[in-house]
Every structure is written in C-alpha cells, then in structure tokens.
Design a protein around this motif. Structure first.
Motif, short mmCIF file in Angstrom:
data_model
loop_
_atom_site.label_atom_id
_atom_site.label_comp_id
_atom_site.label_asym_id
_atom_site.label_seq_id
_atom_site.Cartn_x
_atom_site.Cartn_y
_atom_site.Cartn_z
N GLN A 190 57.95 87.27 6.72
CA GLN A 190 58.89 86.21 7.11
C GLN A 190 58.94 86.05 8.62
OE1 GLN A 190 62.49 87.78 4.89
NE2 GLN A 190 62.26 85.79 3.87
N THR A 191 59.47 84.90 9.05
CA THR A 191 59.75 84.74 10.48
C THR A 191 60.99 85.58 10.79
OG1 THR A 191 61.27 82.90 10.14
CG2 THR A 191 58.92 82.33 10.43
N TYR A 192 61.22 85.81 12.07
CA TYR A 192 62.41 86.58 12.44
C TYR A 192 63.67 85.86 11.93
CZ TYR A 192 59.42 89.16 15.83
OH TYR A 192 58.45 89.92 16.43
N GLU A 193 63.71 84.53 12.08
CA GLU A 193 64.87 83.75 11.62
C GLU A 193 65.11 83.95 10.13
OE1 GLU A 193 67.30 81.92 12.91
OE2 GLU A 193 66.59 82.55 14.89
N GLU A 194 64.03 83.94 9.36
CA GLU A 194 64.17 84.13 7.91
C GLU A 194 64.70 85.53 7.58
OE1 GLU A 194 60.68 81.05 6.31
OE2 GLU A 194 60.13 83.10 6.88
N ILE A 195 64.27 86.52 8.36
CA ILE A 195 64.78 87.89 8.16
C ILE A 195 66.30 87.90 8.36
CG2 ILE A 195 64.87 90.21 9.20
CD1 ILE A 195 62.25 90.03 7.85
N TYR A 196 66.76 87.27 9.45
CA TYR A 196 68.21 87.29 9.73
C TYR A 196 68.99 86.74 8.53
CZ TYR A 196 66.44 87.55 14.59
OH TYR A 196 65.76 87.88 15.73
N LYS A 197 68.43 85.75 7.86
CA LYS A 197 69.18 85.06 6.78
C LYS A 197 68.89 85.65 5.39
CE LYS A 197 70.56 81.68 9.56
NZ LYS A 197 71.89 81.70 10.12
N ASN A 198 67.96 86.59 5.30
CA ASN A 198 67.53 87.10 3.98
C ASN A 198 68.63 87.96 3.35
OD1 ASN A 198 66.36 88.50 1.86
ND2 ASN A 198 64.36 88.67 2.84
N PRO A 199 69.21 87.51 2.23
CA PRO A 199 70.34 88.26 1.63
C PRO A 199 69.91 89.57 0.94
CG PRO A 199 69.75 86.39 0.25
CD PRO A 199 68.86 86.31 1.44
N ASP A 200 68.60 89.76 0.74
CA ASP A 200 68.13 90.97 0.04
C ASP A 200 67.98 92.18 0.96
OD1 ASP A 200 67.99 89.51 -2.30
OD2 ASP A 200 65.93 88.85 -1.87
N ILE A 201 68.21 91.96 2.24
CA ILE A 201 67.97 93.06 3.20
C ILE A 201 69.28 93.73 3.60
CG2 ILE A 201 67.27 93.46 5.60
CD1 ILE A 201 65.13 91.23 4.97
N ASP A 202 69.26 95.08 3.53
CA ASP A 202 70.44 95.86 3.97
C ASP A 202 70.36 96.15 5.46
OD1 ASP A 202 71.31 96.27 1.25
OD2 ASP A 202 69.79 97.86 1.07
N VAL A 203 69.18 96.58 5.90
CA VAL A 203 69.06 97.13 7.25
C VAL A 203 67.74 96.69 7.88
CG1 VAL A 203 68.25 99.35 6.26
CG2 VAL A 203 69.07 99.29 8.60
N VAL A 204 67.82 96.34 9.16
CA VAL A 204 66.63 95.88 9.87
C VAL A 204 66.23 96.95 10.90
CG1 VAL A 204 65.62 94.07 11.32
CG2 VAL A 204 67.36 93.47 9.61
N TYR A 205 64.95 97.34 10.85
CA TYR A 205 64.38 98.24 11.88
C TYR A 205 63.75 97.34 12.93
CZ TYR A 205 61.00 101.33 14.11
OH TYR A 205 60.27 102.02 15.03
N ILE A 206 64.21 97.45 14.18
CA ILE A 206 63.71 96.57 15.24
C ILE A 206 62.67 97.35 16.07
CG2 ILE A 206 64.34 95.21 17.28
CD1 ILE A 206 66.98 94.58 15.90
N GLY A 207 61.41 96.93 15.92
CA GLY A 207 60.30 97.64 16.58
C GLY A 207 59.54 96.74 17.54
N THR A 208 60.29 95.98 18.34
CA THR A 208 59.68 95.09 19.35
C THR A 208 59.96 95.68 20.74
OG1 THR A 208 61.74 93.86 19.37
CG2 THR A 208 59.98 92.99 17.95
#
Ligand SMILES: NC(=O)c1ccc[n+]([C@@H]2O[C@H](COP(=O)([O-])OP(=O)(O)OC[C@H]3O[C@@H](n4cnc5c(N)ncnc54)[C@H](OP(=O)(O)O)[C@@H]3O)[C@@H](O)[C@H]2O)c1
Length: 356
Positions: A70-88
């Motif tokens: 997904q794009t980063y924007e899609e990740i932010y809005k994805n309801p199936d995700i609990d936690v985001v690992y930011i590796g940038t």
C-alpha cells in the motif's frame, strides 16, 4: 494463550527487512505471539512486492496472510492494522508517526525517533491525544543479554564497584565513495554518526551506568567533540564523555571512518571487567566477564537465531495487550532525555539540521 498483532511495515528498506526476518522466524516457531505482517507501506507497488518476495513473506510463516502493498496514505487509513513499524530515515519519522497516531494506529518508530527533542515531543503529544501506544525502537534495551549482564554486575557484584564504561559503534564505510544523497552523507536526511550510530554508545551508558530511566534518571554532565566533514557538513567522527553524579564515567565514540574495537563495550569495576562482542554493536548478544587477573569467569551468548528485533516486538505486543500507552523500559521521557542530550552535543559542536 496467544496474542495476535497485525503489523504494517512503513518503508521497504534495509532495517525493515531485518525487523521482518524476526517476526517471520517467530511465526515459524509458533510462539505465543502471532506477529502478522498485514501490509507493506512503500513508495511503489513493485518495490513493495519485491520486498515481500525477497524477505520470503509467505502464507506458511505469516499465519495464512498475504500482505498487501500500500501507499503510506493507505496504511494510515487501513482498519486492519494495529501497529505500524516505521523504518524510514529519521527526517520522516515525525510526520509519519503523527499520521499513524491520528488515524488510530499504535507505532514503533526506528531510532532516532526524530531529528531533535522538539519533534519527539510532538509525536508523544499525538500519542497521548489519540490514546495510542508509541515507542522508539531502541531494540538493544530488550535483549535478554542486558538483564543477565546487569544481574551479574549489579546484583552479584562480580566486577566489584563499577567506575567506567567504554562503548563504541564504528564501521568504516568509505564515506567519500558513497553518493551525496546517501543516508550516511545527506544532511537533508539528518546524516551524521551521532544520530545514526552514536545513539547506541549513549544507550549503553544509559543502560549500564544508570538503573533509572527518563525523568527519574540519575543526573549527569557531558562534554563532546564532533568532527564535521567539510563536504557533507555532518559528523563522521564523534566522542562524548559522560560523568554521572555518583562519579562514574562513560567514554562513548562513533564513526563511519574507521572500524571500532572487537570488544565494543568494556565495563570496568574494581574486581574485573565485562566485554561485549558483536558484528553489530546495537545487537547485544554476547559478553564475557574477566576477573582482575584477566581470567575469564563467565560467558553468555544468545544463540536464538533471531536478529534481536523480536524482543522489542514482543514487548510492544505485551504493552498493547495490557492497554499501556508506553513501555517502562523505553518510556517517552527516556527518548526525550537522549534526544535532548544529542541536541546539546550538536549545539556545542555547531551541527544544525533544518528541523532545529
Ligand atoms: N535498529 C537499528 O539497528 C537500525 C539499523 C539501521 C537503521 N536504523 C534506522 O532505521 C531508519 C531507516 O534506516 P535504513 O537503513 O533502513 O534506511 P534505508 O534502507 O535507506 O531506507 C528505508 C526506506 O525509507 C524510505 N526512504 C529512504 N530514503 C528516502 C528518501 N530520500 N526520501 C524518501 N523516502 C526515503 C524508502 O522507503 P520506500 O521503501 O517506501 O521507498 C526506503 O526503503 C533510520 O532512522 C535508521 O536510523 C536502525
């Protein structure tokens, strides 16, 4: 009792691969933690798909889940995700973490959490406002090795009274041959050895010379030198001396110009010393203890096969499960303490970034 955590990985680069390796190995071993990789947030679909392929994320090691790209924007809005690992790279962490938090995601943000303390405060404010868990991914603190070493030194007193620590993270990477846009050289990406790798020797001084964290930390003073490269205008050579109020001292170094010593940590006491060894000093997997005569009296090696990211990932899982908003080993105010120290070091050596 099992616990499932649905992860998105933001940035399909170097460190994200190493992090994902551990989640997948954990899943193969069928532990109580189900770390499911739901989605890869990436600048292009092709790159995301290549990441999934090259890291071998398959149904069999991901609890029958095929990650989406997904794009980063899609990740932010994805309801199936609990936690985001930011590796940038660090310059992007503030905006990306705040976007995740404002969209109801917990976050684990690679170190350094931001470029400076002011930016880190903004992330933590967003975490509090949104009632979401947030932690800087200082994975070194979570290795079982650290607990064992501290027990030997501070509960069993095997090296007597502790007075001094040497800690280094250095590697020679032929800086001048790298493109100026490299994360190691590019000032716009907040390059420089202090923020990228010097944070680890600082972390060892925080772990091994002080048992407290954040606002409860013991008082200390610091003096430092950064050698600023005349082309890159960032530091590739850094030395820091820290003196705690109880008199203990730490000599901390980092560099991308020279390789560091094999024993990257040496903790000295009145009855002996501890040495730590690793191909990557952030990875706290192996130490030996010597008595005053130089005789080896204890050795510990983590042969788990993990890179070591699993320990922080499981800690994040435990905290989220318990409804906690921060971790007690790496709380927000410990990140602020270390970011504030690095701000001070940069200020006294004239190294500024656009974010300051
Ligand atoms: N825990 C550790 O031991 C450890 C080790 C290394 C690095 N780190 C930290 O992890 C972070 C990433 O480091 P890394 O070595 O993994 O970096 P990297 O491989 O160079 O980049 C990671 C990802 O960030 C995005 N990115 C890179 N450069 C960019 C640019 N100029 N503009 C926009 N996006 C860019 C790309 O995402 P896309 O895939 O979406 O294109 C890339 O795949 C840093 O904060 C670093 O300090 C931690």
């Amino acid at each position: 009792m099992t616990f499932t955590l649905n992860w998105a990985i933001l940035g399909a680069g170097n460190i994200s691969s190493q992090f994902v390796f551990d989640l997948l190995l954990n899943n193969e071993r069928a532990t109580g933690y189900h770390h499911i990789i739901e989605s890869i947030g990436c600048s292009s679909k092709e790159k995301g798909e290549e990441f999934i392929k090259s890291n071998n994320i398959v149904l069999a090691n991901n609890y029958l889940t095929s990650p989406t790209t997904q794009t980063y924007e899609e990740i932010y809005k994805n309801p199936d995700i609990d936690v985001v690992y930011i590796g940038t790279p660090h310059t992007f962490h503030k905006e990306q973490a705040i976007n995740c938090l404002n969209n109801g995601k917990h976050v684990l943000v690679e170190k350094p959490i931001t470029v400076n303390k002011k930016e880190a405060e903004e992330i933590f404010e967003a975490a509090k406002k949104n009632n979401k868990f947030c932690m800087e991914a200082v994975w070194t603190r979570f290795f079982p090795t650290i607990e064992i070493l501290k027990t030997k030194v501070y509960k069993e007193h095997v090296i007597g009274d502790v007075h001094r620590l040497f800690a280094d993270l250095s590697y020679q990477c032929d800086v001048k041959s790298l493109p100026v846009t490299s994360r190691v050289r590019d000032r716009k990406l907040a390059a420089g050895s202090l923020l990228d790798i010097g944070i680890y020797p600082i972390t060892y001084s925080r772990i091994l010379l002080d048992d407290k964290v954040g606002s409860k930390a013991s008082k200390f003073e610091q003096k430092s030198f950064l050698t600023i490269d005349k082309d890159d205008l960032v530091d590739h050579l850094c030395s820091i001396i820290i003196k705690y109020e109880n008199g203990r001292q730490a000599l901390l170094t980092s560099s991308e110009l020279v390789d560091g010593p094999k024993a990257y940590v040496r903790l000295e006491g009145t009855k002996g010393w501890v040495e730590m060894y690793s191909d990557n000093p952030a990875r706290a997997k192996h130490f030996k203890i010597f008595d005053k005569s130089g005789k080896e009296i204890f050795e510990y090696k983590d042969d788990s096969g993990y890179n070591g990211f699993i320990y922080e990932a499981n800690a994040v899982g435990n905290d989220i499960k318990a409804g906690k908003l921060e971790n007690e080993i790496m709380p927000h105010d410990e990140s602020l303490l270390v970011m504030g120290l690095m701000d001070q070091i940069r200020e006294e050596n004239g190294l500024k970034y656009d974010q300051d």
